[in-house]
Each structure stands twice: as structure tokens, then as C-alpha cells.
Design an enzyme around this catalytic site. Structure first.
Site, PDB file in Angstrom:
ATOM      1  N   GLY A 269      47.058  34.953  37.936  1.00  0.00           N
ATOM      2  CA  GLY A 269      45.656  35.322  38.034  1.00  0.00           C
ATOM      3  C   GLY A 269      45.310  35.712  39.451  1.00  0.00           C
ATOM      4  O   GLY A 269      46.167  35.811  40.331  1.00  0.00           O
ATOM      5  N   VAL A 270      44.012  35.931  39.698  1.00  0.00           N
ATOM      6  CA  VAL A 270      43.544  36.412  40.992  1.00  0.00           C
ATOM      7  C   VAL A 270      42.789  35.308  41.701  1.00  0.00           C
ATOM      8  O   VAL A 270      42.058  34.538  41.086  1.00  0.00           O
ATOM      9  CB  VAL A 270      42.629  37.638  40.808  1.00  0.00           C
ATOM     10  CG1 VAL A 270      42.085  38.109  42.144  1.00  0.00           C
ATOM     11  CG2 VAL A 270      43.395  38.766  40.131  1.00  0.00           C
ATOM     12  N   GLY A 271      42.968  35.206  43.029  1.00  0.00           N
ATOM     13  CA  GLY A 271      42.196  34.259  43.807  1.00  0.00           C
ATOM     14  C   GLY A 271      43.029  33.514  44.824  1.00  0.00           C
ATOM     15  O   GLY A 271      44.223  33.777  45.013  1.00  0.00           O
ATOM     16  N   ASN A 272      42.384  32.559  45.487  1.00  0.00           N
ATOM     17  CA  ASN A 272      43.036  31.813  46.566  1.00  0.00           C
ATOM     18  C   ASN A 272      44.236  31.014  46.085  1.00  0.00           C
ATOM     19  O   ASN A 272      45.276  30.981  46.746  1.00  0.00           O
ATOM     20  CB  ASN A 272      42.036  30.862  47.233  1.00  0.00           C
ATOM     21  CG  ASN A 272      41.140  31.579  48.218  1.00  0.00           C
ATOM     22  OD1 ASN A 272      41.241  32.784  48.397  1.00  0.00           O
ATOM     23  ND2 ASN A 272      40.248  30.833  48.845  1.00  0.00           N
ATOM     24  N   GLU A 294      49.122  41.287  35.161  1.00  0.00           N
ATOM     25  CA  GLU A 294      48.016  42.237  35.022  1.00  0.00           C
ATOM     26  C   GLU A 294      47.657  42.892  36.342  1.00  0.00           C
ATOM     27  O   GLU A 294      47.338  44.073  36.393  1.00  0.00           O
ATOM     28  CB  GLU A 294      46.781  41.510  34.492  1.00  0.00           C
ATOM     29  CG  GLU A 294      46.986  40.856  33.148  1.00  0.00           C
ATOM     30  CD  GLU A 294      46.022  39.720  32.944  1.00  0.00           C
ATOM     31  OE1 GLU A 294      45.184  39.850  32.044  1.00  0.00           O
ATOM     32  OE2 GLU A 294      46.093  38.722  33.677  1.00  0.00           O
ATOM     33  N   ASN A 384      33.148  34.831  33.820  1.00  0.00           N
ATOM     34  CA  ASN A 384      33.662  36.198  33.770  1.00  0.00           C
ATOM     35  C   ASN A 384      34.170  36.570  32.382  1.00  0.00           C
ATOM     36  O   ASN A 384      33.858  37.627  31.864  1.00  0.00           O
ATOM     37  CB  ASN A 384      34.794  36.376  34.789  1.00  0.00           C
ATOM     38  CG  ASN A 384      34.354  36.079  36.206  1.00  0.00           C
ATOM     39  OD1 ASN A 384      33.203  36.282  36.555  1.00  0.00           O
ATOM     40  ND2 ASN A 384      35.266  35.595  37.023  1.00  0.00           N
ATOM     41  N   LYS A 408      31.747  21.924  43.100  1.00  0.00           N
ATOM     42  CA  LYS A 408      30.371  21.693  43.559  1.00  0.00           C
ATOM     43  C   LYS A 408      30.274  20.425  44.414  1.00  0.00           C
ATOM     44  O   LYS A 408      29.453  19.526  44.172  1.00  0.00           O
ATOM     45  CB  LYS A 408      29.409  21.583  42.373  1.00  0.00           C
ATOM     46  CG  LYS A 408      29.283  22.848  41.537  1.00  0.00           C
ATOM     47  CD  LYS A 408      28.539  23.941  42.263  1.00  0.00           C
ATOM     48  CE  LYS A 408      28.295  25.145  41.366  1.00  0.00           C
ATOM     49  NZ  LYS A 408      27.621  26.251  42.096  1.00  0.00           N
TER      50      LYS A 408
END
Length: 504
Positions: A269-272, A294, A384, A408
Site C-alpha cells: 500500500g501507500v504511506g509512511n 498497484e 478512502n 488520535k
């Protein structure tokens, strides 16, 4: 310049500005646009369409479209159209804040679909007729073939099915992309389907351009604008801990003989967190890895340069501005390493199963028995969408979900008694990783899964409360196979809604 990029002479006569092109789109129409995770989407026609819709609304006229894409796009597309209330229906994936707000306030209908399903559902007619396709291109060839830019997504299907086609030729996109694509035209509807002849991630089985009937192209728009380039954020300590647990697990699996030394094709997946995992792989001693995924992001470019990653198959890019510039400079090198496919191939369940992909995706929360929510906050607010995670979770060799143990500021636990929304059932989830540790759920019964998730993945602030719930559920639940206290199962979520914290 148009002559360099538009090599089909008759189509040069159809060059118009974005407003003239957008005039081909009418109220109530289904419009399919290119784009995948902020790459390869049209830049000017959506803005012109949004302006036209806004003017219509100011005049008291109804004007909305049904919008289909490959995945998320950018503010110039989703954002611009959402701000003028120009979208009646959206699918299959989005990440725009204005679009998300309208979905969650109930004013925009949203279909959250598996990315591998969208093309075939369009062919089945589930979404009705496609009136107009708007796609971004690097160039148009002499025969009218369209060379895609930085994503392929569902563009093949959109061009095949649309009654009218608008092409944005973007001169910001490097011409060196030509030859990087692999467009397979051998898919068919049941019962005419035949096996897809792809056996290795680096196989080429198709063509380097998209076919289209030139007579359907009603407008060509020249543009010069960048993709949505998200700044790259260095991995934080939490992401690095998560990555470290996963790398250690993969090394252990190789030592046990359950994975080859070059692993199996990676999906990320995408992200940090995924970027931290990729950085960890670079330092871990692995070599000759492959990716069947992907999206290509910054970390995969680094792995390709170093030789840790031998090749990568994808359907789009998600790179920072710095990585984009480096990619352009080194495009001749990357053209021999990266293959851009349609998403019906990049996410195809049968290929994911055959290749044995290792799926690594993020999650919102997981419950004690391994059910994963990857899309909804507190059960009802979409983030998303499921994207392609389900394609790889259900069909991959390993289904790995990664997340910090809290969110949070610690007020939300990502390990909960029962998830508030289920995207991936316990049957499709192999491994859970947080900064606290890794839980290998393979071969475990529900109660065994609960034990390892509490011990290894839950944050210490929530561990005792999870254990207390589980102990009481073992004693008092209606059944003992998957013990739950129904009046309390979602009480943590309600507590957060009421007080701002899941902590009691």
C-alpha cells in the site's frame, strides 16, 4: 509541440481548449476518467467542467455527472467537481477531502468496489452506459493508439466502452514513458475467458499503447501539468518499529523454508509504513525481489536502483516531487525495470494467487478474532475505500495488515473487541503488525487469535481492558467459539463518540 506528441495527423484538427472539450459532457452522463492514486489523471478538462457546472448551478440548472475512475485522483478532478456539487455518484476509490465530506454527509452516492471488479462490472453493464471517457496521454501514435502517462488504471475499458473520447496530451509527462506500458487485450467475459499468459512479474503479454477508434475521439486538449505529487515524509519511530517486526518475520519465514530467499512478489500500500518496510528491505540483505503491486512509490525506486528489487509491475505511481524528477532523469533505466499494466491485470485475483503475492496493507482497526476494517471510522464515516487491498488479502500467499496500535493521540485503539465495519474477514487475514509486535494468525482458532493479538499487538494502555472483555466473553457469551458480549462489543466506539476516548 502538438506535432511531436500527436503523431496522428487527422487528430491534430481536433485540438481544442479545455472548455470546448468539456462542452461534450452533459448533465446526468456517466463520465469515466483515467487516473490512479494521483497519477495519470486529466488535469484541465475536469476544471473546465467544474466551472461549467458551477455556472449552471448559479443559473438554477441541475448539472451533475456520474464519475468513474481507476482509483483516487487529485484536487483538479475530484476536488474541483465535488466543490461545485457536480458529482452524483462516485466509484471505486477516492481520497479527496471535499469528496469524502460529501459522501459522509449523504449528498454524494459512493460505491466502494474492489479495484479488480470495476472493469468487468463495467463490461457486464452494472454501471450503465459510459457516455464520455477522458484520459491523459503522453502521445497519440500515427495509428491513433494512445500512449498512457503515469497510470493505466481502467483506461482500456473506458476507451473500449465510451461513446465519446476526450484525450488530454500532457507535455509535462516524459515521452520516455512510451514503451513502459503493457496493455493486455486477451480478457473476455464468461464463458469465453481463457487463461492469462502471465507467469512471472516481469512478463510482457500485451501492447505498449491503448487501442481506440479515432472516430470516437471528439477532442484533444494540450496540457502541461504535474501529477498530484505528495511530499515524502520520512518514516517516524512507530513506522520503523512496525517495519522492523515485519522484516524480522520475513527473515524467519525464509530461515524456516516457508519463503524463498528472494521472497515472493510484493504488494504494498501507500504511506509512511509501507515506505518504512521498503527501506527496511533495502538494509536487510534481501536481493532480487520482485513486486506485483498497484502503485510504485519512492521506496520502490530506491530498491530498483540498488538491485534489491529486480523488477516491478504496477498500474500507477504515487511519488514525491523529488522522486518524480529523479524518475524523469533516469527514465531509460526504469523503463527496463517497471511495467505499467491495466488494473484488471495488476489486481487480478487469479494472478495474485498464482504468483503468490505477499500483500502488505494498512488498516483502521482489527478485532480480537482477526476481522479487519480498512475503510470506515467508527463504522459509518468512509475514509478512502477498500481499493485493491481485498484483491490481495483474499488471494495472496500472505495477507499482512499494518497499523500503529493507537490513533488520535492514544484515544483510539486499533485493536478492539469487534470491528465497527468489516472489509476483510478473519478468513483472509494472516498477519497483524503494530509497533508493539507481530501476531501470526495462521493456523489459529478464534480464541487463540485473540490471545496473541492482545499479547503482541495491543497497546499497553488497552491491553488489560481487552483481556477483561475477552475473559468475561469466554464466561458469559452465547457461544464459546467466537466469544462476544453483544451489548458491549461496540461500546468502545460509542465511548469515543461520546467522550473523545475509548479509554474507560
Amino acid at each position: 509541440m502538438p506535432h511531436d506528441r500527436i503523431r496522428c495527423a487527422p487528430l491534430r484538427a481536433r485540438i481544442v481548449d479545455a472548455a470546448a472539450a468539456a462542452a461534450h459532457i452533459g448533465p446526468g452522463q456517466t463520465v469515466a476518467m483515467s487516473g490512479f492514486t494521483g497519477s495519470g489523471y486529466p488535469k484541465q478538462v475536469p476544471l473546465a467542467l467544474a466551472e461549467r457546472i458551477g455556472q449552471a448551478h448559479d443559473a438554477g440548472e441541475a448539472f451533475q455527472i456520474r464519475l468513474l475512475t481507476g482509483a483516487s485522483t487529485a484536487p483538479e478532478l475530484d476536488g474541483a467537481l465535488a466543490k461545485v456539487d457536480g458529482i452524483a455518484l462516485r466509484l471505486p476509490f477516492q481520497s479527496d477531502p471535499d469528496t469524502r465530506q460529501r459522501i459522509n454527509d449523504g449528498s454524494l452516492a459512493y460505491i466502494d468496489a474492489h479495484l479488480s471488479h470495476v472493469a468487468q462490472h463495467a463490461w457486464f453493464g452494472f454501471y450503465g452506459e459510459i457516455d464520455v471517457a477522458v484520459v491523459e496521454a503522453v502521445a497519440i501514435r500515427e495509428d491513433g493508439g494512445i500512449v498512457p502517462s503515469t497510470s493505466v488504471g481502467n483506461s482500456k475499458t473506458w476507451l473500449d466502452l465510451a461513446k465519446k473520447v476526450i484525450v488530454e496530451v500532457n507535455t509535462w509527462q516524459p515521452e520516455g514513458l512510451e514503451g513502459m506500458h503493457d496493455i493486455y487485450y486477451g480478457t473476455a467475459l464468461p464463458p469465453q475467458r481463457r487463461p492469462i499468459p502471465l507467469e512471472h512479474t516481469g512478463d510482457r503479454i500485451g501492447e505498449t499503447a491503448l487501442r481506440v477508434d479515432p472516430d470516437k475521439i471528439v477532442a484533444v486538449v494540450m496540457t502541461h501539468g504535474p501529477d498530484r505529487n505528495s511530499p515524502f515524509s520520512p518514516a517516524d519511530a512507530t513506522s520503523e518499529l512496525i517495519a522492523g517486526h515485519l522484516i524480522e518475520f520475513l527473515q524467519h519465514e525464509v530461515a524456516r523454508g516457508r519463503l524463498p530467499a528472494s521472497l515472493l512478489p510484493l504488494q504494498s500500500g501507500v504511506g509512511n509504513i509501507p515506505n518504512a518496510v521498503l527501506a527496511g528491505l533495502a538494509k536487510s540483505g534481501f536481493r532480487d525481489l520482485t513486486a506485483f503491486t498497484e502503485v510504485i512509490q519512492d521506496g520502490m525506486l530506491d530498491l530498483l536502483r540498488s538491485g534489491v528489487l529486480a523488477s516491478a509491475s504496477c498500474t500507477g505511481f504515487a511519488m514525491s516531487p523529488q522522486a518524480n524528477e529523479a524518475f524523469k532523469r533516469e527514465i531509460d533505466f526504469f523503463r527496463g525495470k517497471i511495467i505499467l499494466r491495466t488494473q484488471e491485470i495488476s489486481n487480478h485475483p487469479e494472478l495474485v494467487r498464482r504468483l503468490g503475492c505477499i500483500g502488505m496493507n494498512g488498516m483502521v482497526e482489527v478485532d480480537l478474532y482477526g476481522n479487519v476494517n480498512s475503510t470506515h471510522i467508527m463504522g459509518s464515516r468512509i475514509m478512502n475505500g477498500i481499493g485493491g487491498s481485498g484483491d490481495f488479502a483474499r488471494n495472496g500467499f500472505l495477507s499482512i495488515f499494518l497499523s500503529p496500535s493507537t490513533a488520535k493521540g492514544g484515544s483510539i485503539s486499533s485493536i478492539v473487541p469487534m470491528v465497527s465495519h468489516v472489509d476483510h474477514t478473519e478468513h483472509d487475514v494472516s498477519i497483524i503488525v503494530t509497533e508493539q509486535g507481530l501476531a501470526d494468525l495462521r493456523g489459529l482458532s478464534p480464541k487463540q487469535r485473540a490471545k496473541v493479538l492482545i499479547e503482541r499487538c495491543a497497546h499497553p494502555d488497552y491491553r488489560d481492558a481487552l483481556q477483561d472483555y475477552f475473559d468475561r466473553a469466554l464466561r458469559d457469551s452465547y457461544g464459546k467459539h467466537t466469544p462476544h458480549l453483544l451489548p458491549e462489543a461496540l461500546s468502545w466506539h460509542q465511548r469515543w463518540l461520546d467522550s473523545g476516548s475509548m479509554l474507560g
